[in-house]
Design a protein around this motif. Structure first.
Motif, mmCIF file in Angstrom:
data_model
loop_
_atom_site.group_PDB
_atom_site.id
_atom_site.type_symbol
_atom_site.label_atom_id
_atom_site.label_comp_id
_atom_site.label_asym_id
_atom_site.label_seq_id
_atom_site.Cartn_x
_atom_site.Cartn_y
_atom_site.Cartn_z
ATOM 1 N N ASN A 35 0.695 -1.361 0.034
ATOM 2 C CA ASN A 35 -0.142 0.097 -0.074
ATOM 3 C C ASN A 35 0.860 1.375 -0.146
ATOM 4 N N GLN A 36 1.950 1.270 0.175
ATOM 5 C CA GLN A 36 3.013 2.117 0.324
ATOM 6 C C GLN A 36 4.187 2.114 -1.035
ATOM 7 N N PRO A 37 4.327 3.415 -1.729
ATOM 8 C CA PRO A 37 5.275 3.498 -2.789
ATOM 9 C C PRO A 37 6.553 2.903 -2.339
ATOM 10 N N PHE A 38 7.385 2.260 -3.245
ATOM 11 C CA PHE A 38 8.623 2.021 -2.924
ATOM 12 C C PHE A 38 9.436 3.142 -3.146
ATOM 13 N N THR A 39 10.492 3.293 -2.149
ATOM 14 C CA THR A 39 11.588 4.456 -2.308
ATOM 15 C C THR A 39 12.899 3.752 -2.075
ATOM 16 N N LEU A 40 13.846 4.374 -2.636
ATOM 17 C CA LEU A 40 15.256 3.944 -2.430
ATOM 18 C C LEU A 40 16.074 4.798 -1.384
ATOM 19 N N PRO A 41 16.402 4.203 -0.357
ATOM 20 C CA PRO A 41 17.334 5.237 0.667
ATOM 21 C C PRO A 41 18.643 5.631 -0.030
ATOM 22 N N PRO A 42 18.762 6.866 0.340
ATOM 23 C CA PRO A 42 20.147 7.500 -0.484
ATOM 24 C C PRO A 42 21.324 6.582 -0.275
ATOM 25 N N GLN A 43 21.478 5.865 0.813
ATOM 26 C CA GLN A 43 22.587 5.287 0.799
ATOM 27 C C GLN A 43 22.446 3.772 0.714
ATOM 28 N N GLY A 44 23.533 2.988 0.460
ATOM 29 C CA GLY A 44 23.230 1.385 0.248
ATOM 30 C C GLY A 44 23.230 1.314 -1.263
ATOM 31 N N VAL A 45 22.943 0.053 -1.640
ATOM 32 C CA VAL A 45 22.887 -0.749 -2.922
ATOM 33 C C VAL A 45 21.362 -1.209 -3.124
ATOM 34 N N SER A 46 21.000 -1.394 -4.507
ATOM 35 C CA SER A 46 19.690 -2.200 -4.759
ATOM 36 C C SER A 46 20.053 -3.183 -5.952
ATOM 37 N N ARG A 47 19.051 -4.078 -6.041
ATOM 38 C CA ARG A 47 19.163 -4.860 -7.090
ATOM 39 C C ARG A 47 18.198 -4.188 -8.125
ATOM 40 N N ALA A 48 18.442 -5.044 -9.279
ATOM 41 C CA ALA A 48 17.489 -4.619 -10.533
ATOM 42 C C ALA A 48 16.047 -4.550 -10.343
ATOM 43 N N ALA A 74 26.582 2.530 -14.037
ATOM 44 C CA ALA A 74 26.949 1.065 -14.028
ATOM 45 C C ALA A 74 26.913 0.332 -12.802
ATOM 46 N N PRO A 75 26.620 -1.006 -13.203
ATOM 47 C CA PRO A 75 26.394 -1.841 -11.869
ATOM 48 C C PRO A 75 27.759 -2.115 -11.207
ATOM 49 N N ILE A 76 27.563 -2.973 -9.864
ATOM 50 C CA ILE A 76 28.681 -3.540 -9.459
ATOM 51 C C ILE A 76 28.282 -4.946 -9.316
ATOM 52 N N LYS A 77 29.362 -5.957 -9.633
ATOM 53 C CA LYS A 77 29.373 -7.319 -9.416
ATOM 54 C C LYS A 77 29.585 -7.614 -8.160
ATOM 55 N N LEU A 78 28.750 -8.242 -7.181
ATOM 56 C CA LEU A 78 29.165 -8.609 -5.973
ATOM 57 C C LEU A 78 29.757 -10.066 -5.985
ATOM 58 N N GLY A 79 29.299 -10.801 -6.901
ATOM 59 C CA GLY A 79 29.449 -12.234 -7.240
ATOM 60 C C GLY A 79 28.872 -12.566 -8.522
ATOM 61 N N ALA A 80 29.078 -13.964 -9.047
ATOM 62 C CA ALA A 80 28.591 -14.561 -10.133
ATOM 63 C C ALA A 80 27.181 -14.246 -10.485
ATOM 64 N N ASN A 81 26.464 -14.357 -9.465
ATOM 65 C CA ASN A 81 24.937 -14.126 -9.547
ATOM 66 C C ASN A 81 24.366 -12.918 -8.725
ATOM 67 N N THR A 82 25.165 -11.956 -8.284
ATOM 68 C CA THR A 82 24.664 -10.766 -7.692
ATOM 69 C C THR A 82 25.169 -9.466 -8.309
ATOM 70 N N THR A 83 24.297 -8.628 -8.667
ATOM 71 C CA THR A 83 24.676 -7.464 -9.421
ATOM 72 C C THR A 83 23.800 -6.417 -8.538
ATOM 73 N N VAL A 84 24.463 -5.157 -8.065
ATOM 74 C CA VAL A 84 23.723 -4.183 -7.507
ATOM 75 C C VAL A 84 24.180 -2.783 -7.993
ATOM 76 N N TRP A 85 23.482 -1.786 -7.785
ATOM 77 C CA TRP A 85 23.571 -0.330 -8.194
ATOM 78 C C TRP A 85 23.754 0.573 -6.867
ATOM 79 N N ARG A 86 24.462 1.481 -6.989
ATOM 80 C CA ARG A 86 24.547 2.304 -5.864
ATOM 81 C C ARG A 86 23.378 3.143 -5.882
ATOM 82 N N ASN A 87 22.725 3.333 -4.664
ATOM 83 C CA ASN A 87 21.222 4.039 -4.829
ATOM 84 C C ASN A 87 21.426 5.540 -4.886
#
Length: 72
Positions: free
Chosen positions: A5-18, A43-56
């Motif tokens: 019921n609440q919209p999703f927001t990204l915190p300014p710190q941390g990382v998120s997945r696609a 550009a994404p950051i690869k944390l492992g073979a199956n884990t890609t994240v982006w800086r928030n």
């Protein structure tokens, strides 16, 4: 976990997945990865073979720039 019921927001710190980022951008996964490949999205950051994240902070800056372009 987010409340549906609440919209999703990204915190300014941390990382998120696609999957999290795509909740903010009205495009499909294929279009999203095309933007990444073309260098039109941060550009994404690869944390492992199956884990890609982006800086928030990078994603939020990209969204801010997109909004500025739309209102210019």
């Amino acid at each position: 976990m987010t409340n549906k019921n609440q919209p999703f927001t990204l915190p300014p710190q941390g990382v998120s997945r696609a999957k999290q980022i795509l909740q903010l951008v009205p495009i499909g996964k294929t279009s999203f990865y095309k933007l990444v490949k073309e260098g039109k999205f941060p550009a994404p950051i690869k944390l492992g073979a199956n884990t890609t994240v982006w800086r928030n902070a990078d994603v939020l800056a990209w969204l801010d720039d997109l909004e500025k372009q739309a209102t210019a």
